[in-house]
Design a protein around this motif. Sequence first.
Motif, PDB file in Angstrom:
ATOM      1  N   TRP A 128     -31.707  39.701  73.432  1.00  0.00           N
ATOM      2  CA  TRP A 128     -31.232  40.716  72.349  1.00  0.00           C
ATOM      3  C   TRP A 128     -32.502  40.941  71.441  1.00  0.00           C
ATOM      4  CZ3 TRP A 128     -31.328  39.676  66.959  1.00  0.00           C
ATOM      5  CH2 TRP A 128     -30.865  40.329  66.372  1.00  0.00           C
ATOM      6  N   LYS A 129     -33.479  40.011  71.299  1.00  0.00           N
ATOM      7  CA  LYS A 129     -34.494  39.960  70.124  1.00  0.00           C
ATOM      8  C   LYS A 129     -35.421  40.872  70.957  1.00  0.00           C
ATOM      9  CE  LYS A 129     -36.971  38.669  66.501  1.00  0.00           C
ATOM     10  NZ  LYS A 129     -38.091  39.845  66.578  1.00  0.00           N
ATOM     11  N   ASN A 130     -35.823  40.831  72.021  1.00  0.00           N
ATOM     12  CA  ASN A 130     -37.087  41.028  72.555  1.00  0.00           C
ATOM     13  C   ASN A 130     -36.965  42.335  73.541  1.00  0.00           C
ATOM     14  OD1 ASN A 130     -38.506  39.456  71.277  1.00  0.00           O
ATOM     15  ND2 ASN A 130     -37.831  37.805  72.961  1.00  0.00           N
ATOM     16  N   PHE A 131     -35.617  42.873  74.020  1.00  0.00           N
ATOM     17  CA  PHE A 131     -35.675  43.759  75.216  1.00  0.00           C
ATOM     18  C   PHE A 131     -36.230  44.918  74.803  1.00  0.00           C
ATOM     19  CE2 PHE A 131     -32.158  46.946  74.841  1.00  0.00           C
ATOM     20  CZ  PHE A 131     -31.388  46.493  73.659  1.00  0.00           C
ATOM     21  N   LYS A 167     -31.864  62.269  82.131  1.00  0.00           N
ATOM     22  CA  LYS A 167     -31.837  63.934  81.369  1.00  0.00           C
ATOM     23  C   LYS A 167     -31.006  64.108  80.718  1.00  0.00           C
ATOM     24  CE  LYS A 167     -35.310  65.990  84.096  1.00  0.00           C
ATOM     25  NZ  LYS A 167     -35.647  65.306  85.411  1.00  0.00           N
ATOM     26  N   LEU A 168     -29.598  63.652  81.062  1.00  0.00           N
ATOM     27  CA  LEU A 168     -28.369  64.039  80.290  1.00  0.00           C
ATOM     28  C   LEU A 168     -28.418  63.679  78.866  1.00  0.00           C
ATOM     29  CD1 LEU A 168     -26.069  62.258  82.609  1.00  0.00           C
ATOM     30  CD2 LEU A 168     -26.433  64.575  83.079  1.00  0.00           C
ATOM     31  N   VAL A 169     -29.083  62.655  78.615  1.00  0.00           N
ATOM     32  CA  VAL A 169     -28.891  61.791  77.240  1.00  0.00           C
ATOM     33  C   VAL A 169     -29.710  62.874  76.052  1.00  0.00           C
ATOM     34  CG1 VAL A 169     -29.211  59.742  75.922  1.00  0.00           C
ATOM     35  CG2 VAL A 169     -28.766  59.744  78.495  1.00  0.00           C
ATOM     36  N   LYS A 170     -28.766  62.983  75.136  1.00  0.00           N
ATOM     37  CA  LYS A 170     -29.353  63.612  73.792  1.00  0.00           C
ATOM     38  C   LYS A 170     -29.417  62.396  72.988  1.00  0.00           C
ATOM     39  CE  LYS A 170     -28.086  68.391  74.613  1.00  0.00           C
ATOM     40  NZ  LYS A 170     -26.752  68.768  74.618  1.00  0.00           N
ATOM     41  N   PHE A 171     -29.914  62.745  71.836  1.00  0.00           N
ATOM     42  CA  PHE A 171     -30.167  61.640  70.661  1.00  0.00           C
ATOM     43  C   PHE A 171     -30.947  60.362  71.143  1.00  0.00           C
ATOM     44  CE2 PHE A 171     -25.815  63.449  70.197  1.00  0.00           C
ATOM     45  CZ  PHE A 171     -26.069  64.313  69.129  1.00  0.00           C
ATOM     46  N   LYS A 172     -31.918  60.716  72.104  1.00  0.00           N
ATOM     47  CA  LYS A 172     -32.941  59.593  72.565  1.00  0.00           C
ATOM     48  C   LYS A 172     -33.266  58.774  71.502  1.00  0.00           C
ATOM     49  CE  LYS A 172     -33.743  61.085  76.828  1.00  0.00           C
ATOM     50  NZ  LYS A 172     -34.350  62.392  77.660  1.00  0.00           N
ATOM     51  N   GLY A 173     -33.724  59.698  70.655  1.00  0.00           N
ATOM     52  CA  GLY A 173     -34.707  58.753  69.283  1.00  0.00           C
ATOM     53  C   GLY A 173     -33.477  57.812  68.627  1.00  0.00           C
ATOM     54  N   ILE A 174     -32.451  58.163  68.627  1.00  0.00           N
ATOM     55  CA  ILE A 174     -31.512  57.307  67.633  1.00  0.00           C
ATOM     56  C   ILE A 174     -31.224  55.840  68.256  1.00  0.00           C
ATOM     57  CG2 ILE A 174     -29.096  57.038  66.784  1.00  0.00           C
ATOM     58  CD1 ILE A 174     -30.218  59.410  65.155  1.00  0.00           C
ATOM     59  N   PHE A 175     -30.909  56.237  69.613  1.00  0.00           N
ATOM     60  CA  PHE A 175     -30.641  55.176  70.529  1.00  0.00           C
ATOM     61  C   PHE A 175     -31.729  54.184  70.892  1.00  0.00           C
ATOM     62  CE2 PHE A 175     -27.302  57.791  72.689  1.00  0.00           C
ATOM     63  CZ  PHE A 175     -26.150  57.118  72.193  1.00  0.00           C
ATOM     64  N   ARG A 176     -32.900  54.752  71.034  1.00  0.00           N
ATOM     65  CA  ARG A 176     -33.968  54.230  71.046  1.00  0.00           C
ATOM     66  C   ARG A 176     -34.372  53.126  69.865  1.00  0.00           C
ATOM     67  NH1 ARG A 176     -39.423  57.485  72.456  1.00  0.00           N
ATOM     68  NH2 ARG A 176     -39.383  57.729  70.204  1.00  0.00           N
ATOM     69  N   LEU A 177     -34.299  53.865  68.694  1.00  0.00           N
ATOM     70  CA  LEU A 177     -34.407  53.178  67.486  1.00  0.00           C
ATOM     71  C   LEU A 177     -33.595  51.956  67.424  1.00  0.00           C
ATOM     72  CD1 LEU A 177     -36.611  53.934  65.388  1.00  0.00           C
ATOM     73  CD2 LEU A 177     -34.995  54.979  64.132  1.00  0.00           C
ATOM     74  N   THR A 178     -32.184  52.325  67.654  1.00  0.00           N
ATOM     75  CA  THR A 178     -31.134  51.078  67.567  1.00  0.00           C
ATOM     76  C   THR A 178     -31.717  49.860  68.443  1.00  0.00           C
ATOM     77  OG1 THR A 178     -29.643  53.049  67.341  1.00  0.00           O
ATOM     78  CG2 THR A 178     -28.671  50.755  67.648  1.00  0.00           C
ATOM     79  N   TYR A 179     -31.962  50.212  69.721  1.00  0.00           N
ATOM     80  CA  TYR A 179     -32.352  49.259  70.723  1.00  0.00           C
ATOM     81  C   TYR A 179     -33.621  48.508  70.224  1.00  0.00           C
ATOM     82  CZ  TYR A 179     -28.778  51.403  73.602  1.00  0.00           C
ATOM     83  OH  TYR A 179     -27.547  51.918  74.059  1.00  0.00           O
ATOM     84  N   PHE A 180     -34.276  49.147  69.403  1.00  0.00           N
ATOM     85  CA  PHE A 180     -35.688  48.580  69.040  1.00  0.00           C
ATOM     86  C   PHE A 180     -35.586  47.653  67.628  1.00  0.00           C
ATOM     87  CE2 PHE A 180     -39.916  48.517  67.532  1.00  0.00           C
ATOM     88  CZ  PHE A 180     -40.596  47.993  68.739  1.00  0.00           C
ATOM     89  N   MET A 181     -34.609  47.868  66.989  1.00  0.00           N
ATOM     90  CA  MET A 181     -34.232  47.318  65.710  1.00  0.00           C
ATOM     91  C   MET A 181     -34.677  45.709  65.929  1.00  0.00           C
ATOM     92  SD  MET A 181     -34.544  48.632  63.234  1.00  0.00           S
ATOM     93  CE  MET A 181     -34.257  49.629  61.921  1.00  0.00           C
ATOM     94  N   PRO A 182     -33.965  44.897  66.555  1.00  0.00           N
ATOM     95  CA  PRO A 182     -34.147  43.422  66.631  1.00  0.00           C
ATOM     96  C   PRO A 182     -35.598  43.040  66.876  1.00  0.00           C
ATOM     97  CG  PRO A 182     -32.434  43.947  67.915  1.00  0.00           C
ATOM     98  CD  PRO A 182     -32.905  45.360  67.838  1.00  0.00           C
ATOM     99  N   VAL A 183     -36.542  44.041  67.401  1.00  0.00           N
ATOM    100  CA  VAL A 183     -37.909  43.664  67.698  1.00  0.00           C
ATOM    101  C   VAL A 183     -38.855  43.430  66.322  1.00  0.00           C
ATOM    102  CG1 VAL A 183     -40.263  44.305  68.755  1.00  0.00           C
ATOM    103  CG2 VAL A 183     -38.008  44.663  70.024  1.00  0.00           C
TER     104      VAL A 183
END
Lengths: 296, 269
Positions: free
Chosen positions: A170-173, A101-117
């Motif tokens: 790294w590529k898939n998580f 619940k504490l985390v803001k900017f979820k979208g940015i983090f999500r996008l960053t982690y998703f990039m390798p996919v």
Amino acid sequence: MNSRNNNVKALVFFLGPAMLAIFVFFCIPVLSAFVISFTDFDIYSLGNFSNARFIGLRNYTQLFEDPLFWIALRNTFFFVILAGPLSVAVSLFSALLLNAKLVKFKGIFRLTYFMPVVTTLIAVAIVWRFIYHPRFGLLNYLLSFIHINPVDWLGNPFWAMPAIVLMSVWKNFGYNMIIFIAGLNNIPSDLYEAATIEGASWWQQFRSITLPMLAPTTLFISLITMIGYFQLFAEPYIMTQGGPLNKTLSIVQYLYQEGFRWWNMGYSAAIAFVLFFIIFLGSVIQTLVQKKLKHA
Amino acid sequence: MKKVLLYLFLSLSGILTIAPFVWMISASFMADGHASVYPPRFFPDESTLIQYQILFTRLNALSNFFNSLILSVLVTAVSLLFNSMAGYAFAKFRFSGKDKLFTILLSSMIIPAQVTMLPLFLMLKYMGFINTYMAIVIPGLANIFGIFMIRQYAISIPDSLLESARIDGATDFQIYWKIILPLCKPILVTLALFTFLGTWNDFLWPLIVLTDNSMYTLPVALANLMGEHTKDPELMMAGSVVTIIPVVIVFLSLQKYYLKGIMMGGVKE
């Protein structure tokens, strides 16, 4: 009667093209591959199909005596057993963090982690090949900060496959992370509220609410991850060519070499069916284990 | 305190995830030999476009780029048409054996693509399509996963809507074109994205059926280049950037649809 004819016409019009394409370019090839796997189809049959002869189960028996096939099998299992659970664990962990619940900017983090996919596997495999460079690579540089001596990751028979595992995770998580986030959002929040009122710790809530509620999602993720990982090909093709000492030769790579390098297509088709059988068996076992756990 | 730690961890993981891309982009702007230094640099000391110049003049990467682009667009357009028509039929038509056929199709998805590769290659060779665009387009004409996605979406469109259109004299095709397709737009965009990125990123099949450098897609050209230029990280990074940038742009502009699609049913790459 007329409207019935119209219905048949419409059905053929809408369903026909896709079904025809799937029948001709999927069903027939699957059946043909099965037939080819019982023949000695090779480079001489390529020009004239009638040169191929039925040899019964000989491709399969030969396969079980082929040391290179066993090496490829062992390597692929090693990869699946190491990279599969690791991928799922990292995905779940990152999904849990991003769902806090504490985390803001979820979208940015999500996008960053998703990039390798989304990025092209071949391109990132090439990048990682240089990241693993023994002298100038990024990984050895990072490890030098914690006083680890340089390692020739891709040239070392012990480390080559773990290096490919690291890159694959790294590529898939990010992909499984997204599915986990969706699964977490589907858990009714009043379950947690009730648990909090009763004084359950975070770990207790995780074990008795999150994990059981996520079970179907986890099964699905484990299955698609396993099926995908058994088809390992491009990473070793680019990064190690199956070396060093065949330590990263995968089943699909062996299938590709036999079928499309040496044109031993009968033999290669047999490898394809063994792969299919393994994937099928793996899926059944995982589903059964999951069911057992649920009832235990 | 807990919050600070959490953000620290998330940001650090984010930086580690992105670091390979940053290094790739920076190395692609370096002159020969400048990326092979210790410690690795995240910014070029003096940037140059020489690697891109070599790529697009001497190595003719532009034709590979267009092969990738044309094939991805072509496969996306054709498969979207075939899949949406079949998905509509499975969602809204009544015919005997429908559920059985659909179940058979779904369960056949467990068969790995490698099983079909050999006979498909022989078929295409026999038809004279090896090393042509057709060799990529034909196996991509229709796919079970796409039909499944569209069927799941179209099934929720109320029958009364189609019924009233039929009473107004609309033909089946008009219903499909003017009602089903517009209502299915979100799933069509999602599927188009999956197909486009999937075709662009695909490697094993193009490697098998495209045999000539002028026909190669970017990934195959890149893999081929890797064999000859192992010692040129700067050039290889420029090639990787050219391959990756288009998919990143397409993904970023339509990410909402992509992420939703994954959540909907999950996909296999």
